[in-house]
Structures are given as C-alpha cells and as structure tokens.
Design a protein around this motif. Structure first.
Motif, mmCIF file in Angstrom:
data_model
loop_
_atom_site.group_PDB
_atom_site.id
_atom_site.type_symbol
_atom_site.label_atom_id
_atom_site.label_comp_id
_atom_site.label_asym_id
_atom_site.label_seq_id
_atom_site.Cartn_x
_atom_site.Cartn_y
_atom_site.Cartn_z
ATOM 1 N N GLN A 70 0.850 -1.183 0.000
ATOM 2 C CA GLN A 70 0.000 0.000 0.000
ATOM 3 C C GLN A 70 0.888 1.237 0.000
ATOM 4 N N VAL A 71 0.506 2.224 -0.784
ATOM 5 C CA VAL A 71 1.264 3.472 -0.879
ATOM 6 C C VAL A 71 0.750 4.428 0.193
ATOM 7 N N PRO A 72 1.658 5.044 0.958
ATOM 8 C CA PRO A 72 1.215 6.008 1.978
ATOM 9 C C PRO A 72 0.382 7.132 1.364
ATOM 10 N N LEU A 73 -0.634 7.576 2.092
ATOM 11 C CA LEU A 73 -1.555 8.597 1.618
ATOM 12 C C LEU A 73 -0.828 9.886 1.231
ATOM 13 N N ALA A 74 0.206 10.257 1.970
ATOM 14 C CA ALA A 74 0.962 11.483 1.657
ATOM 15 C C ALA A 74 1.559 11.411 0.250
ATOM 16 N N ILE A 75 1.932 10.231 -0.185
ATOM 17 C CA ILE A 75 2.498 10.056 -1.530
ATOM 18 C C ILE A 75 1.384 10.059 -2.570
ATOM 19 N N VAL A 76 0.277 9.394 -2.278
ATOM 20 C CA VAL A 76 -0.851 9.328 -3.210
ATOM 21 C C VAL A 76 -1.391 10.731 -3.495
ATOM 22 N N GLU A 77 -1.423 11.593 -2.488
ATOM 23 C CA GLU A 77 -1.984 12.930 -2.647
ATOM 24 C C GLU A 77 -1.026 13.921 -3.299
ATOM 25 N N ASP A 78 0.239 13.580 -3.432
ATOM 26 C CA ASP A 78 1.240 14.463 -4.045
ATOM 27 C C ASP A 78 1.602 13.892 -5.414
ATOM 28 N N ASP A 79 1.120 14.542 -6.482
ATOM 29 C CA ASP A 79 1.297 14.003 -7.831
ATOM 30 C C ASP A 79 2.765 13.768 -8.182
ATOM 31 N N ALA A 80 3.661 14.675 -7.786
ATOM 32 C CA ALA A 80 5.083 14.524 -8.117
ATOM 33 C C ALA A 80 5.674 13.303 -7.407
ATOM 34 N N LYS A 81 5.348 13.124 -6.131
ATOM 35 C CA LYS A 81 5.857 11.965 -5.390
ATOM 36 C C LYS A 81 5.249 10.662 -5.916
ATOM 37 N N LEU A 82 3.951 10.713 -6.229
ATOM 38 C CA LEU A 82 3.291 9.524 -6.772
ATOM 39 C C LEU A 82 3.943 9.122 -8.088
ATOM 40 N N LEU A 83 4.228 10.086 -8.938
ATOM 41 C CA LEU A 83 4.870 9.813 -10.214
ATOM 42 C C LEU A 83 6.255 9.206 -10.002
ATOM 43 N N GLU A 84 6.997 9.741 -9.042
ATOM 44 C CA GLU A 84 8.329 9.218 -8.731
ATOM 45 C C GLU A 84 8.261 7.761 -8.265
ATOM 46 N N HIS A 85 7.354 7.461 -7.356
ATOM 47 C CA HIS A 85 7.221 6.097 -6.831
ATOM 48 C C HIS A 85 6.696 5.143 -7.900
ATOM 49 N N ALA A 86 5.757 5.609 -8.715
ATOM 50 C CA ALA A 86 5.218 4.768 -9.785
ATOM 51 C C ALA A 86 6.291 4.472 -10.828
ATOM 52 N N ALA A 87 7.133 5.449 -11.125
ATOM 53 C CA ALA A 87 8.226 5.234 -12.086
ATOM 54 C C ALA A 87 9.167 4.152 -11.568
ATOM 55 N N ARG A 88 9.506 4.208 -10.294
ATOM 56 C CA ARG A 88 10.355 3.158 -9.704
ATOM 57 C C ARG A 88 9.683 1.805 -9.774
ATOM 58 N N ALA A 89 8.393 1.777 -9.473
ATOM 59 C CA ALA A 89 7.649 0.513 -9.501
ATOM 60 C C ALA A 89 7.614 -0.070 -10.910
ATOM 61 N N ALA A 90 7.565 0.806 -11.912
ATOM 62 C CA ALA A 90 7.508 0.354 -13.306
ATOM 63 C C ALA A 90 8.897 0.130 -13.889
ATOM 64 N N GLY A 91 9.943 0.416 -13.101
ATOM 65 C CA GLY A 91 11.310 0.232 -13.588
ATOM 66 C C GLY A 91 11.704 1.270 -14.624
ATOM 67 N N ARG A 92 11.162 2.464 -14.493
ATOM 68 C CA ARG A 92 11.430 3.558 -15.422
ATOM 69 C C ARG A 92 12.108 4.709 -14.706
ATOM 70 N N PRO A 93 12.867 5.529 -15.455
ATOM 71 C CA PRO A 93 13.389 6.747 -14.843
ATOM 72 C C PRO A 93 12.244 7.716 -14.586
ATOM 73 N N VAL A 94 12.424 8.573 -13.612
ATOM 74 C CA VAL A 94 11.395 9.553 -13.290
ATOM 75 C C VAL A 94 11.342 10.576 -14.423
ATOM 76 N N PRO A 95 10.168 10.804 -15.016
ATOM 77 C CA PRO A 95 10.055 11.777 -16.104
ATOM 78 C C PRO A 95 10.443 13.179 -15.639
#
Length: 135
Positions: A70-95
């Motif tokens: 589960q992703v912490p709510l503070a990350i889910v609510e912050d688009d930049a942090k969510l994008l960073e964590h999702a990029a790591r999860a997908a094995g991609r560099p952060v856009p």
C-alpha cells in the motif's frame, strides 16, 4: 490516477488481482484495490513503506502479495511523489516533465495560469449564403 501517471507513458488499466491493475508496456506495476493504491516495491521502498505501517496487497483472504505494498496517503496525494514512486515501480526513470494537475484541481491563489504555447485560432462561424432570387 491515470492522469497523474501520464508522464510515464501509456499507462493502461484493466481488471487485475481483484482490483484494477496499472500496466506499462504490458507489465503490472500497481493495483487499485478497495480504494487503496498498491505499487510494486523494491527493497528500499519496502522498508520505507513498512516503517509507515503500509501493508501488502491481499486480493483474497489468506493471499498476501508482498511484491505490492500500500502506498502512503501522503504520496498518493502528491502528484510529483506519486509519479516518482510509480516510475520506480515500473522500472522507469522519473520523467522530467512535472505531472499535469489532476482533473478538478484548482490553481492556488496568486499563481498564474500557464499560457498556451500557441495562441488559439478563433472559431469558424457559418456564413450566411445569399438568397437566390428569381428574375
């Protein structure tokens, strides 16, 4: 959610693991389940998420998927942090491009609206045709 992840590329959503899977290039990197967001985590993220009290995905009773936490709510609510964590999860560099504001988000007071790159063209209007007259 898909709007916030747009800078990653073409993120698809489909039924997966008892919820909605988030896929990039055919690989599942996240799951939306019971109103919560779960991402595939690496060792560093796993420790961070566990310290925040996050739990693994449990799509069915007695079935824990430790690869997705589960992703912490503070990350889910912050688009930049969510994008960073999702990029790591997908094995991609952060856009490099900042995420677009989510639908319904408002511009903070005092902030200027971004100007379009090109001025928009005026809308075309229908012209009235001259009436034919009999002679």
């Amino acid at each position: 959610m898909l709007e916030a992840l747009k800078p990653l590329g073409l993120v698809m959503a489909r039924p997966e693991l008892g919820g909605t899977g988030l896929l990039l290039n055919g690989s599942v990197f996240g799951v939306l389940h019971s109103g919560l967001v779960y991402l595939k985590v690496d060792k560093k993220q796993r420790e961070e998420y566990h310290e925040a009290g996050m739990r693994p995905l449990e799509p069915r009773p007695r079935q824990k998927l430790d690869a997705f936490l589960q992703v912490p709510l503070a990350i889910v609510e912050d688009d930049a942090k969510l994008l960073e964590h999702a990029a790591r999860a997908a094995g991609r560099p952060v856009p490099k491009t900042p995420p677009a504001p989510r639908r319904g988000a408002t511009t903070p007071p005092g902030a200027e609206e971004p100007s379009p790159a090109q001025p928009s063209k005026p809308a075309r209007t229908a012209r009235a045709k001259p009436a034919k007259t009999k002679e």
